[in-house]
Design a protein around this motif. Sequence first.
Motif: not given
Length: 277
Positions: A84-90, A92-104
């Motif tokens: 459906s093309g939603l994977i891009g934003s999905l 991207l959200h996971v990616l940002r959450s991963t950066f945040s996880a590394v920081q936490q």
Amino acid sequence: SVGSGYNLNLIGYTPGYREKITSSHLLLLELQQALQNNELFIMLQPKVELLSQKPVGFEALVRWQKRDGNFIPPDVFIPLAETSGLIGSLDLHVLRSTFSAVQQLKAAGFDLPVSFNATVSDLKNRDYIQEIFNAIEGGQVNPQLLEIEVTESQAMADYRHFDKILRQFMDAGMGVSIDDFGTGYSSLSHITRLAATTLKIDRSFINGIENSEEDRHAVEMVAKIGQRFGYHIVAEGVETEAQNQWLQEVGCRIGQGYFFARPMTIDDAIAWLKSRP
Ligand code: C2E
Ligand code: MG
Ligand code: MG
Ligand code: MG
């Protein structure tokens, strides 16, 4: 909206088929809403050194819990997001959450790498690639603590494209894992020079260790050949002590699976790390 203009009363659909497309259509609408409302989140599953059971990193796995409390498994909504093309934003959200996880994790005193899963469409998406390099160049995340996972079958389907982009990640200092290894079609000539730091042996082979001689041979071969060519080897889906023992005997050093820990929220992952000797 995606919802308008659809007519499901099409002639010739069997009732069952109509139900099926109606429910996946509904699920798609719900997924779109969930993304807008930030209802998707990641859980972290540790990877451990088999011999010492020391944690060596985590994998970020996306989770979707609907308002009614039900979890929809990624194997259901990731394919839906892809078509459906939603994977891009999905992702991207996971990616940002991963950066945040590394920081936490870092803030809690644990400098451990976190991997995230990417699909073909992500690696053809400039915004996605740029997000990664921006985070690295902007000093938001240490590339040594970041690892991308791409399945073998996806990587091999368009290897010339993947080779180029995966090598850029490696050159930037990131880890690159070939996921579900053994289920795709790497030729021997590819294996000798994959743009990867790690091979993750698919769960189906680990599952067969106790009962299937073929699976044991396959695991042993990947461990031997993989290490010979300089990759880290990770066994995924380790569930039993017998599997854990045998994997060590054939020289597989790292494992991930319910035997060690299930995927956990970031807070639980930090508590889990702190509870260890
Ligand atoms: P994967 O990347 O191969 O992830 C491993 C899957 O095995 C995860 O399922 C994990 O929860 C599960 N697992 C871990 N240990 C065990 C075990 O001991 N036994 C068993 N039976 N299963 C185990 P999950 O989280 O349901 O994810 C399924 C697949 O969905 C992933 O396979 C990955 O391909 C995809 N996926 C998950 N998160 C994301 C994401 O953020 N983005 C994308 N594009 N794909 C994702
Ligand atoms: Mg994975
Ligand atoms: Mg896998
Ligand atoms: Mg998988």
